[in-house]
Design a protein around this motif. Structure first.
Motif, PDB file in Angstrom:
ATOM      1  N   GLY A 469       0.773  -1.229   0.000  1.00 21.83           N
ATOM      2  CA  GLY A 469       0.000   0.000   0.000  1.00 21.83           C
ATOM      3  C   GLY A 469       0.800   1.272   0.000  1.00 21.83           C
ATOM      4  O   GLY A 469       0.260   2.356   0.273  1.00 21.83           O
ATOM      5  N   HIS A 470       2.096   1.187  -0.311  1.00 23.35           N
ATOM      6  CA  HIS A 470       2.961   2.373  -0.220  1.00 23.35           C
ATOM      7  C   HIS A 470       3.212   2.966  -1.606  1.00 23.35           C
ATOM      8  O   HIS A 470       3.165   2.251  -2.614  1.00 23.35           O
ATOM      9  N   PRO A 471       3.481   4.303  -1.688  1.00 21.53           N
ATOM     10  CA  PRO A 471       3.806   4.913  -2.981  1.00 21.53           C
ATOM     11  C   PRO A 471       4.988   4.220  -3.652  1.00 21.53           C
ATOM     12  O   PRO A 471       5.941   3.785  -2.985  1.00 21.53           O
ATOM     13  N   ALA A 472       4.928   4.124  -4.986  1.00 21.77           N
ATOM     14  CA  ALA A 472       5.983   3.452  -5.739  1.00 21.77           C
ATOM     15  C   ALA A 472       7.303   4.203  -5.600  1.00 21.77           C
ATOM     16  O   ALA A 472       7.340   5.439  -5.637  1.00 21.77           O
ATOM     17  N   PRO A 473       8.439   3.500  -5.438  1.00 26.78           N
ATOM     18  CA  PRO A 473       9.747   4.162  -5.358  1.00 26.78           C
ATOM     19  C   PRO A 473      10.092   4.841  -6.681  1.00 26.78           C
ATOM     20  O   PRO A 473       9.548   4.526  -7.749  1.00 26.78           O
ATOM     21  N   LEU A 474      11.054   5.743  -6.588  1.00 26.05           N
ATOM     22  CA  LEU A 474      11.521   6.502  -7.745  1.00 26.05           C
ATOM     23  C   LEU A 474      12.996   6.189  -7.959  1.00 26.05           C
ATOM     24  O   LEU A 474      13.767   6.086  -6.995  1.00 26.05           O
ATOM     25  N   VAL A 475      13.386   6.040  -9.222  1.00 22.33           N
ATOM     26  CA  VAL A 475      14.798   5.799  -9.539  1.00 22.33           C
ATOM     27  C   VAL A 475      15.272   6.875 -10.507  1.00 22.33           C
ATOM     28  O   VAL A 475      14.612   7.148 -11.514  1.00 22.33           O
ATOM     29  N   ARG A 476      16.409   7.456 -10.197  1.00 22.34           N
ATOM     30  CA  ARG A 476      17.052   8.423 -11.096  1.00 22.34           C
ATOM     31  C   ARG A 476      18.127   7.682 -11.867  1.00 22.34           C
ATOM     32  O   ARG A 476      19.004   7.041 -11.275  1.00 22.34           O
ATOM     33  N   ARG A 477      18.050   7.760 -13.212  1.00 22.45           N
ATOM     34  CA  ARG A 477      19.013   7.087 -14.072  1.00 22.45           C
ATOM     35  C   ARG A 477      19.614   8.078 -15.067  1.00 22.45           C
ATOM     36  O   ARG A 477      19.029   9.136 -15.328  1.00 22.45           O
ATOM     37  N   GLY A 478      20.736   7.694 -15.640  1.00 20.50           N
ATOM     38  CA  GLY A 478      21.308   8.484 -16.720  1.00 20.50           C
ATOM     39  C   GLY A 478      20.531   8.237 -18.003  1.00 20.50           C
ATOM     40  O   GLY A 478      20.296   7.095 -18.384  1.00 20.50           O
ATOM     41  N   GLY A 479      20.071   9.326 -18.650  1.00 21.57           N
ATOM     42  CA  GLY A 479      19.278   9.195 -19.870  1.00 21.57           C
ATOM     43  C   GLY A 479      20.124   8.850 -21.075  1.00 21.57           C
ATOM     44  O   GLY A 479      21.361   8.855 -21.026  1.00 21.57           O
ATOM     45  N   PRO A 480      19.461   8.559 -22.213  1.00 20.09           N
ATOM     46  CA  PRO A 480      20.184   8.205 -23.447  1.00 20.09           C
ATOM     47  C   PRO A 480      21.133   9.294 -23.908  1.00 20.09           C
ATOM     48  O   PRO A 480      22.211   9.020 -24.432  1.00 20.09           O
ATOM     49  N   GLY A 481      20.742  10.535 -23.707  1.00 22.62           N
ATOM     50  CA  GLY A 481      21.595  11.642 -24.143  1.00 22.62           C
ATOM     51  C   GLY A 481      22.514  12.152 -23.068  1.00 22.62           C
ATOM     52  O   GLY A 481      23.142  13.205 -23.226  1.00 22.62           O
ATOM     53  N   THR A 505       6.556  -9.341  -5.730  1.00 28.71           N
ATOM     54  CA  THR A 505       7.888  -8.763  -5.878  1.00 28.71           C
ATOM     55  C   THR A 505       8.123  -8.302  -7.309  1.00 28.71           C
ATOM     56  O   THR A 505       7.557  -8.848  -8.257  1.00 28.71           O
ATOM     57  N   THR A 506       8.969  -7.294  -7.423  1.00 30.76           N
ATOM     58  CA  THR A 506       9.390  -6.758  -8.718  1.00 30.76           C
ATOM     59  C   THR A 506      10.909  -6.618  -8.681  1.00 30.76           C
ATOM     60  O   THR A 506      11.468  -6.083  -7.721  1.00 30.76           O
ATOM     61  N   THR A 507      11.557  -7.115  -9.713  1.00 31.30           N
ATOM     62  CA  THR A 507      13.010  -6.993  -9.806  1.00 31.30           C
ATOM     63  C   THR A 507      13.347  -6.105 -10.997  1.00 31.30           C
ATOM     64  O   THR A 507      12.845  -6.330 -12.113  1.00 31.30           O
ATOM     65  N   VAL A 508      14.183  -5.087 -10.766  1.00 30.88           N
ATOM     66  CA  VAL A 508      14.562  -4.141 -11.820  1.00 30.88           C
ATOM     67  C   VAL A 508      16.074  -3.976 -11.819  1.00 30.88           C
ATOM     68  O   VAL A 508      16.764  -4.324 -10.860  1.00 30.88           O
ATOM     69  N   ARG A 509      16.568  -3.423 -12.902  1.00 35.39           N
ATOM     70  CA  ARG A 509      18.000  -3.138 -13.029  1.00 35.39           C
ATOM     71  C   ARG A 509      18.375  -1.964 -12.142  1.00 35.39           C
ATOM     72  O   ARG A 509      17.657  -0.971 -12.060  1.00 35.39           O
ATOM     73  N   PHE A 510      19.517  -2.100 -11.465  1.00 35.63           N
ATOM     74  CA  PHE A 510      20.031  -1.008 -10.618  1.00 35.63           C
ATOM     75  C   PHE A 510      21.527  -0.889 -10.879  1.00 35.63           C
ATOM     76  O   PHE A 510      22.353  -1.488 -10.206  1.00 35.63           O
ATOM     77  N   ALA A 511      21.839  -0.115 -11.917  1.00 30.97           N
ATOM     78  CA  ALA A 511      23.205  -0.052 -12.430  1.00 30.97           C
ATOM     79  C   ALA A 511      23.994   1.063 -11.745  1.00 30.97           C
ATOM     80  O   ALA A 511      23.430   1.967 -11.131  1.00 30.97           O
ATOM     81  N   PRO A 512      25.324   1.012 -11.865  1.00 27.46           N
ATOM     82  CA  PRO A 512      26.138   2.123 -11.357  1.00 27.46           C
ATOM     83  C   PRO A 512      25.680   3.451 -11.968  1.00 27.46           C
ATOM     84  O   PRO A 512      25.428   3.540 -13.164  1.00 27.46           O
ATOM     85  N   LEU A 578      29.313   5.017  -9.408  1.00 29.17           N
ATOM     86  CA  LEU A 578      30.088   4.571 -10.574  1.00 29.17           C
ATOM     87  C   LEU A 578      31.459   4.081 -10.145  1.00 29.17           C
ATOM     88  O   LEU A 578      31.960   3.067 -10.630  1.00 29.17           O
ATOM     89  N   ILE A 579      32.063   4.839  -9.238  1.00 27.60           N
ATOM     90  CA  ILE A 579      33.382   4.482  -8.713  1.00 27.60           C
ATOM     91  C   ILE A 579      33.315   4.648  -7.200  1.00 27.60           C
ATOM     92  O   ILE A 579      32.730   5.620  -6.709  1.00 27.60           O
ATOM     93  N   PRO A 580      33.886   3.750  -6.432  1.00 29.04           N
ATOM     94  CA  PRO A 580      33.864   3.911  -4.976  1.00 29.04           C
ATOM     95  C   PRO A 580      34.444   5.262  -4.564  1.00 29.04           C
ATOM     96  O   PRO A 580      35.452   5.726  -5.120  1.00 29.04           O
ATOM     97  N   SER A 581      33.803   5.884  -3.610  1.00 28.42           N
ATOM     98  CA  SER A 581      34.277   7.183  -3.154  1.00 28.42           C
ATOM     99  C   SER A 581      35.316   7.029  -2.058  1.00 28.42           C
ATOM    100  O   SER A 581      35.495   5.948  -1.495  1.00 28.42           O
ATOM    101  N   ARG A 582      36.005   8.134  -1.787  1.00 27.04           N
ATOM    102  CA  ARG A 582      36.956   8.178  -0.678  1.00 27.04           C
ATOM    103  C   ARG A 582      36.322   8.956   0.462  1.00 27.04           C
ATOM    104  O   ARG A 582      35.677   9.974   0.240  1.00 27.04           O
ATOM    105  N   SER A 583      36.546   8.486   1.678  1.00 28.32           N
ATOM    106  CA  SER A 583      35.951   9.147   2.833  1.00 28.32           C
ATOM    107  C   SER A 583      36.995   9.326   3.925  1.00 28.32           C
ATOM    108  O   SER A 583      37.946   8.547   4.044  1.00 28.32           O
ATOM    109  N   ALA A 584      36.795  10.368   4.720  1.00 24.58           N
ATOM    110  CA  ALA A 584      37.642  10.626   5.879  1.00 24.58           C
ATOM    111  C   ALA A 584      36.835  11.452   6.861  1.00 24.58           C
ATOM    112  O   ALA A 584      35.880  12.130   6.487  1.00 24.58           O
TER     113      ALA A 584
END
Length: 714
Positions: A469-481, A505-512, A578-584
């Motif tokens: 019963g919860h609102p559908a999640p949102l995914v931000r992806r890089g577009g074709p352009g 259940t729903t399974t979707v792509r979750f790319a870098p 896309l690439i692991p970040s550095r943290s301190a």
């Protein structure tokens, strides 16, 4: 009966004429050359004495002589009548004020005094005399009196007019009404302090004002001084409170402890507690206690010049303290109730989210409009035995302690079920049975719970979700352009928990490069606005964000839909980097040297990471301001964290005070002084504040220029 001006052959006094002002010179000159009253030296001694008194007075005064009521007046009256001077000197009052002579309180007052010997007093007069003057006063308020003037024989020979401006008293009373209205809208002691200081500084036209309240074992006070430059942003910021010991000898604290007002007309009332030249220059000071049953406090009004405190000023200050004290008591009660509710709410949320190399996680929770209530929104993110990441966001209906308690039960049960069997549909099915059992146990048919649960598998680049019963999640992806796009995932919503939920259940792509956003309905629902419009606004805001950084997206999401919400707001974002970040990170104590230590540490760290020089300079400057702010306002140690990816540098400064746990308005505004706020807004690409269980975190993000995104990470 009225008579002519009596004359005696008394010569003019050269010294008196030499000292006459410009207006007086015009008046005496006109009397010799062009009027029937004759030279002043020939007037009756009583009349001449009255004229000399008028010319020497700083109060606007005029003498209208003879049957024609010829005008003679002083400098102050010349200013009052504007461009009617100098032609008015020696002319009949009826001609000078011909355009207003027929109005009540003008011609009739002159005539009654001269013809009938009646004195009159008009306490609240709006003078029409200077309405044609380019610098007219508008609605200035005066007290105006007319009295007959008699000569040595007792005959009425003229009319004395005395005018005193009372606009200041009227304005102060109006200000008192305005501040009462403003105080009615305050919620916290910060709000009361802002309104009170602004009012006291303006209404009393003073050089220095303070407001203070008891603070457990001591006191805390806040000050404003004349000429202090505060813009609109500064006015929204928390005041800079100063702490004082319980036995302080400061006038405000002494008055607050004793309940007795103090007034110093001339001296050095702040000599023993002065912190700077503003305090040292104060000579006159009034300290007024705030008399309430549940709070001790006070306020002071100070001047750089000696001052005799009139009865009217003392009464106005006492009335002001009464209003401010009532508002402060309400604010203290609100903060206590709200703090308890919010502490309960936040203590049931995760204090720390997982720190993973390829998954960056952030969350934000804002209480609804009714800040006294605890809500039922919750989020969580935790590692599963398989190494995958479990993420959840839910909403238990209600805004009370019971809702918060139910939320804690659901969250704990969900984590336990997921650690046993992480399949989203199995987890929600188990929760459905729990919620149904809780409803039956309490006999409540109003236990309404929605939740979305997902499992992020970074290695396989996939995301599996189920919703009740919860609102559908949102995914931000890089577009074709190359331009980012935001899309809602097609997850069957199912029924809320406790109603026989049968989740799919729903399974979707979750790319870098992708970022997942889970949110509660308080993010998108608004009164008199469709849910579709809210969802569209959220998607557009997320797609248009400067980066996919989860912390920045949480801030963007909570502000995406215009208008206030009366519901709680919860957001959880997960970025597949896309690439692991550095943290301190670095912990700095609440010491004066802390900002300097942070600057040196951060400069060395970012230089070692080969961050572009321009980014280093801006980041170090902003971080120094935030560290100073945290130490000033929270008074506790601060934790500075930096996270570098090829796209952006993220910096956060967290304190362990209580600044972020009072009102929602606090979390919408950076709690630094105006200079820090301006720096963050100008030098960063995104910034925000996040309340935590024990304090606040202020963060900012600076994007790495496109041509310089070769920062090594790993």
């Amino acid at each position: 009966m009225p008579g002519t001006v009596g004359r005696v052959p008394t010569p003019a006094t050269p010294a008196a004429e030499a000292s006459a002002s410009d207006a007086a010179g015009v008046v005496t000159g006109r009397s010799r050359a062009a009027t029937t009253a004759g030279p002043p030296q020939h007037w009756d001694p009583l009349v001449r004495g009255a004229a000399e008194l008028i010319l020497a007075s700083p109060v606007p005064m005029a003498l209208a002589l003879g049957d024609d009521l010829l005008l003679f007046y002083n400098d102050a009256y010349a200013t009052l009548i504007g461009d009617r001077h100098p032609d008015a000197a020696g002319r009949p009052a009826g001609e000078v004020f011909a355009d207003v002579w027929g109005e009540p309180g003008v011609g009739d007052a002159f005539e009654r005094a001269y013809r009938q010997g009646e004195s009159s007093l008009e306490r609240e007069a709006v003078l029409p005399y200077d309405r044609q003057h380019p610098d007219a006063r508008g609605q200035a308020v005066f007290t105006r009196g007319h009295s007959p003037v008699r000569d040595s024989a007792g005959r009425i020979v003229g009319v004395l007019t005395v005018t005193a401006e009372t606009s200041q008293v009227t304005e102060q009373l109006q200000s008192l009404s305005d501040v009462a209205a403003a105080l009615a809208g305050t919620l916290t002691l910060d709000d009361v302090a802002r309104v009170s200081l602004r009012y006291l500084l303006t209404a009393f036209d003073t050089d220095r004002v303070t407001f203070g309240v008891d603070d457990g074992a001591g006191w805390r006070t806040v000050r404003r001084v004349r000429g202090e430059l505060l813009d609109e942003a500064d006015e929204r910021l928390p005041p800079l409170w100063r702490r004082s010991p319980a036995d302080s000898t400061g006038p405000l604290i002494v008055a607050a402890r004793s309940g007795v007002a103090q007034f110093v007309s001339d001296g050095q009332p702040l000599r023993d507690i002065a912190v700077d030249r503003h305090d040292q220059k104060v000579r006159a000071l009034a300290a007024q206690p705030l008399r309430t049953s549940a709070l001790r406090g006070g306020l002071t009004v100070g001047y750089h010049a000696a001052r005799a405190w009139s009865a009217a000023e003392r009464a106005l200050l006492a009335a002001s303290a009464e209003l401010i004290g009532q508002a402060a008591e309400r604010a203290r009660r609100f903060e206590t109730q709200h703090g308890t509710a919010q502490l309960l709410q936040r203590s049931m949320l995760p204090e720390h989210l997982p720190d993973l190399p390829r998954l960056r996680i952030a969350a934000r929770y804002d209480a609804g409009v009714d800040g006294n209530a605890a809500g039922g929104d919750f989020y969580d993110a935790f590692l599963l035995p398989s190494g995958e990441l479990g993420v959840v966001l839910g909403d238990v209906a209600g805004h009370d302690v019971q809702a918060a308690a139910r939320m804690g039960q659901v969250r704990a049960a969900l984590r336990a079920l997921a650690l046993s069997d992480p399949r989203p549909d199995a987890v929600l099915a188990g929760l459905d049975r729990l919620v149904g059992s809780l409803g039956a146990e309490t006999g409540s048919q109003e236990l309404f719970v929605t939740v979305v649960f997902g499992v992020v598998d970074a290695q396989r680049e996939r995301l599996t979700l189920a919703s009740a019963g919860h609102p559908a999640p949102l995914v931000r992806r890089g577009g074709p352009g190359g331009e980012p796009v935001a899309e809602y995932l097609d997850v069957p919503p199912g029924a809320p928990l406790g109603l026989g939920c049968a989740p799919c259940t729903t399974t979707v792509r979750f790319a870098p490069g992708d970022t997942l956003l889970l949110f509660s309905d308080g993010v998108v629902e608004r009164r008199r606005q469709s849910l579709v419009a809210g969802l569209d606004s959220l998607a557009a805001a997320v797609a248009g964000a400067a980066s996919g950084d989860p912390r920045a997206l949480c801030a963007v999401a909570t502000a995406a839909v215009a208008g206030a919400t009366e519901d709680d707001v919860a957001v959880l974002a997960v970025e597949h980097a896309l690439i692991p970040s550095r943290s301190a990170s670095i912990e700095v104590p609440a010491e004066p040297t802390a900002p300097s230590r942070v600057r040196h540490w951060m400069t060395a760290q970012l230089t070692d990471w080969q961050v572009p020089e321009a980014v280093v300079g801006a980041a170090v400057l902003c971080t120094s301001e935030l560290t100073t702010n945290a130490l000033l306002h929270a008074g506790t140690a601060a934790r500075v964290e930096i996270d570098l990816s090829p796209e952006r540098l993220l910096v956060s400064v967290a304190d362990s005070g209580t600044r972020g746990t009072v009102t929602r308005a606090r979390t919408d505004t950076l709690s630094s002084r105006g200079r820090g706020l301006g720096l963050i807004e100008q030098l960063s690409d995104a910034w925000g504040t996040d309340p935590t269980v024990r304090g606040s975190t202020v963060w900012f993000e600076i994007l790495i220029p496109t041509g310089q995104r070769d920062v090594p990470a790993g």
